[in-house]
Enzyme design. Sequence first.
Site, PDB file in Angstrom:
ATOM      1  CG  HIS A   1      19.923  -0.403 -83.864  1.00 21.21           C
ATOM      2  ND1 HIS A   1      19.240  -1.612 -84.100  1.00 21.21           N
ATOM      3  CD2 HIS A   1      21.230  -0.528 -83.245  1.00 21.21           C
ATOM      4  CE1 HIS A   1      20.381  -2.454 -83.809  1.00 21.21           C
ATOM      5  NE2 HIS A   1      21.375  -1.813 -83.114  1.00 21.21           N
TER       6      HIS A   1
ATOM      7  NE  ARG B   1      21.011  -6.116 -87.703  1.00 17.97           N
ATOM      8  CZ  ARG B   1      21.903  -5.276 -88.173  1.00 17.97           C
ATOM      9  NH1 ARG B   1      22.418  -5.584 -89.324  1.00 17.97           N
ATOM     10  NH2 ARG B   1      22.455  -4.173 -87.539  1.00 17.97           N
TER      11      ARG B   1
END
Length: 574
Positions: free
Chosen positions: A236, A258
């Site tokens: 991640h 994001r």
Amino acid sequence: MKRLRTDVLILGSGGAGLFAALHAREADPSLSITVAVKGLLGKCGCTRMVQGGYNVALAPEDSVERHFMDTIEGGKWLPDQELAWTLVTVAIERIRELENELGCYFDRNPDGTIHQKAFAGQTFDRTVHKGDLTGIEIINRLAEQVWASGMARMEEHRAVELIRNRSGDALAGVLMVDVRSGEFVMVQAKAVLLATGGGPTMYRYHTPSGDKTCDGLAMALRAGLTLRDMEMVQFHPTGLLAGPGTRMTGTVLEEGLRGSGGYLLNGSHQRFMHDYDPKGERATRDIVSRAIFSEMRAGRTTPHGGVYISMGHLGAERVRREFKGMVERCADCGFDLAGGLVEVVPTAHYMMGGVVFRGDCTTELPGLFVAGEDSGGVHGANRLGGNGVANSTVFGGIAGEAMAPWVRRHATLQEPDEAAIDAAIARARAPLGKRAGDLNAIREKLYDVMWDDVGIVRDAAGLARAEGALEELEARVDAAGAGGTDLAFNLTWHDWLNLKNLLLVSKAIRASAMAREDSRGAHYRSDCPDVRDLDRSRYVCVGWHDGRFEISTRPVEFTRVKPGETLLKEAAAA
Ligand SMILES: Cc1cc2nc3c(=O)[nH]c(=O)nc-3n(C[C@H](O)[C@H](O)[C@H](O)COP(=O)(O)OP(=O)(O)OC[C@H]3O[C@@H](n4cnc5c(N)ncnc54)[C@H](O)[C@@H]3O)c2cc1C
């Protein structure tokens, strides 16, 4: 040694284990079902930690075909297409079940429809969520149902070994240890579900819960099962980097940051993602992790050696409202996520690889079923954010439905191979009574080996180096003792068992990474950086026989769509 008998034994109480328990019971209420779990039911594992949410094609403008294509393209054409199809189609049923039967509340739009947010690598905003604490909502509702059902529970019981029957052609049950007393327990079962949730906790930075040490995968290897895609470890991109002295380091800051427009900045405060991919920060996890790793290698880092995530330009109020949990987590570590900069680093998050299985969750070992993160093939080379909890709940439910008729067809318990039980107990007891070794130093070294040589960027030289280093670590663990012989809550002993499993699975990852001489999704070889031969894709299988790894490859069957084609009608027409 205590001996117990049950129709169905479920190992693990994450989304896969609990859904399996409930569906098995619904399929046949007369079954005796036992849920055995290393920690406390409802309080351990990673489903509880799910932040972002659950992918499902609900909106009228979305479709299962679109979700399927995102999954296949995200997985770089390595997923088993039938398993991926099951994932995207049954997810719709499962999310309704979670809402309407189990009572989960998910966030809604003003018009009453379920709110779905953006996640990276998806062509449609399809991630259902409850704020950014989705897993707690799901696992609490599941656990309540299991508690209320009166099913047998073995909490703080650790599965140690899968035990075959006397003729060796089927599973007879599982050898377990009661962590509280240290007593061994042999549980005979007609059907066993492996749902211990993988967990790449052998990397320096990692997100999964501390109870996960690849136990299920290690047990499967020792039982002679085949694992696939083990080289595919997902990092991640945004693990919190709060310094070495805190376990908060490595914990994940969710992808929705994001997805909703967050920026990544290097140590010089410059956005860099568009130098690596036109999708910028919304590129898939593998691409973003590699980009961050490149910035780190180039020395463009923050004080703790990572990069920054910046959300302030979206408005501090909005960030506080939409990402409450994340803002609070960062504040706990002294960072202001809503208005300032937070240091992040790629962190090992998920294993796409796992036990080879069929669509009904059966495996090559009769009596053994697998679901969730212990299984391999659904995601191929990369898992889309939001497809993990969908995977464990979809296939957990299917496993439950499949185990009930299996038990009816195989009405007698298999007698276990007593010699195998004795050997497993001897193996587990090996460190007892010997002077305690420095297991922490061994784990630190394991973190370094896996991060440096079997991590985000790999090459043949590094993988060869890792082979020797892992063997040396195995010898150090074997030489290390676990102190006294008091087995009750002997955490040094459990640490030793954890390390043994992590080492075996680390070696399987390394061997598979060496075998894949191209770069796909999460697996990037700097010495063979190209994605080769998509239309002749093969996946890597690994088995463990007579103390050696056996590697083979099998062709991916493009049962629904071939590389270059699409299931989307409008795209095909255009
Ligand atoms: C921080 C974090 C955030 C995430 N966010 C998302 C997200 O937003 N969306 C998404 O789709 N996915 C997300 N994931 C991934 C997702 O959590 C997993 O894919 C999924 O929940 C795995 O479910 P599972 O049932 O296979 O395993 P888990 O839920 O991890 O459960 C494993 C169970 O097995 C037990 N166990 C382990 N070893 C043994 C043993 N030896 N004996 C007995 N029991 C054992 C554990 O105690 C635990 O109960 C996230 C993961 C993490 C770590």
